[in-house]
Scaffold this active site. Sequence first.
Site, mmCIF file in Angstrom:
data_model
loop_
_atom_site.group_PDB
_atom_site.id
_atom_site.type_symbol
_atom_site.label_atom_id
_atom_site.label_comp_id
_atom_site.label_asym_id
_atom_site.label_seq_id
_atom_site.Cartn_x
_atom_site.Cartn_y
_atom_site.Cartn_z
ATOM 1 N N LYS A 131 92.052 11.124 21.834
ATOM 2 C CA LYS A 131 92.937 10.076 22.355
ATOM 3 C C LYS A 131 92.494 9.524 23.714
ATOM 4 C CE LYS A 131 96.447 9.871 19.311
ATOM 5 N NZ LYS A 131 96.936 8.604 18.722
ATOM 6 N N SER A 160 89.515 16.245 15.287
ATOM 7 C CA SER A 160 90.107 15.263 16.209
ATOM 8 C C SER A 160 90.795 15.873 17.418
ATOM 9 C CB SER A 160 91.104 14.398 15.437
ATOM 10 O OG SER A 160 92.028 15.218 14.744
#
Lengths: 319, 319
Positions: free
Chosen positions: A51, A302
């Site tokens: 992110k 991720s």
Amino acid sequence: MDLVTIDDIRTAAERIRDAVVRTPLLPCPWADPERPLWLKPESLQPIGAFKLRGAHNALAALDDKTRARGVVTYSSGNHAQAVAYAAREFGVPAHIVMPDVTPQVKVDNTRAYGAEVVLVPIGERESAAYELVEKLGAVLVPPFDHPDIIAGQGTIGLEIGTDLPDVELVLMPVSGGGLASGIGTAVKALCPNAAVFGVEPELAADAAESLRAGSLVDWPIERRARTIADGLRSQPSELTFAHLRSVLDGIVAVGEDEIRAAMAVLATKGRLVAEPSGAVPLAAYLNRADELPRGRTVVVVSGGNVERTLLADVLRRDS
Amino acid sequence: MDLVTIDDIRTAAERIRDAVVRTPLLPCPWADPERPLWLKPESLQPIGAFKLRGAHNALAALDDKTRARGVVTYSSGNHAQAVAYAAREFGVPAHIVMPDVTPQVKVDNTRAYGAEVVLVPIGERESAAYELVEKLGAVLVPPFDHPDIIAGQGTIGLEIGTDLPDVELVLMPVSGGGLASGIGTAVKALCPNAAVFGVEPELAADAAESLRAGSLVDWPIERRARTIADGLRSQPSELTFAHLRSVLDGIVAVGEDEIRAAMAVLATKGRLVAEPSGAVPLAAYLNRADELPRGRTVVVVSGGNVERTLLADVLRRDS
């Protein structure tokens, strides 16, 4: 609708170069020899998840005067920490609206980066954020529904295409769709012969249903919230859905036990700590070979922000 | 005695470029702000430890005809897997002599890379290896006592000096001393103002005693074997000891509970799975600040091959 381009992603890569870790591709000698595997460990970004790429790019794209008024977002997850961390790098205030039921550790982590955390009842998250934007003249940095966020996450695909030009399959999770939109755009531009597949938990497989239907299908949050993959409970926006339709070759879904088992494989064979959402693509590689193209495969890990008790439990379970 | 030079290390870097992972430096926002910290995750090499660098360099340095006769080593640890993996890359036979008490999982892993494993009583390891060398005309690849091994491990220091030229302190474990010799040589050449400190378990602090004494002091293996850090039970050779005297600014020791706690910090804050030996330098950063120079610090996480039950236990312990 204008889609993000490879040029947008290249611009993002220049902007974030000194702010994020250039993650390597990790070859996996333990994988199926007919489907050679590399892991892309975005769990190793300073905030523990990809992110930061989108958040930093979104802040970098603002002009100095606008950015100086500060940024606002609503999130209880990795995006909150990404915006807080990026704002500190730029020396501007960050206001993060979180539900008042957010675990204290996540509130503390976000505050540790210097952000102002505003706790509100869960139903008032978005309205509280927009109130802050109005009151402060600050800029909203949404978690996925913005071209600068998509372009920032797309830098992962740029790195994959650069490091492994003959990649044949890229697997990454799909939730709000910013990550998959960005990576897919970059990989299709650099490696037109590579397949790009999204992966969802079966318990939050709304994007697959939307792609089959050809338009966004709504799954109520109570339904999506059942998965252990707490980072994959969002739904695509119109913007990300348009990207997914354009760049995804397919989408598969995995079960909860498969996600837990993939976390254990990442820890023991990949030596990586992954959160459940971060293990979802590997779960597809391990359990959905018949639904996926064969060949050189990159799996995006991720994120790695997981409660230590859950990690310990997953390690004990199959041992 | 001729010591390894920075030119030897640069040559090694060229040789191993396509065979090892170029590990990034991972910034740690959770660390002491007065001592900014980066992790160098050698645990992410394909075999789970830095040993691949030295082993691949040693094999690459052989002429084709010699290498084709095969390689031999004696090890039950990461060096065994490193030699097996490197030999497979070169397409030459590897014969690994292991004690017959080696855990089956390590035997299996080594065989999985195509190596021939020879199990012998623990006291016969070296003699069995030399017998194989004579019988096969093969080359012995020792775990640390060789200039090509030291130069290979030194490529870690070359990468640190390239990625963080203003580093002020580098911490890595000391056992046989190949890793510390190589890294120290590279860091002193590239960053002459940086301090280089070795770290040992208190239960295997023979190198510290030897450095104080000015010559090698022998600790019986039963004494060194007490530490949980199973990768740090060797002792320096004359060759590595000469390097350590030349390049180390100091050496510190850490306790067993500190090693376990550092493993938990690496997993939860660094999202890295480390074996006990790989967590030893972070244990020093966390607990020996008063014995170390302050400033920008790189901690080498040397390996990640740990039993999952031990990892789970470490995670449960302080949670």
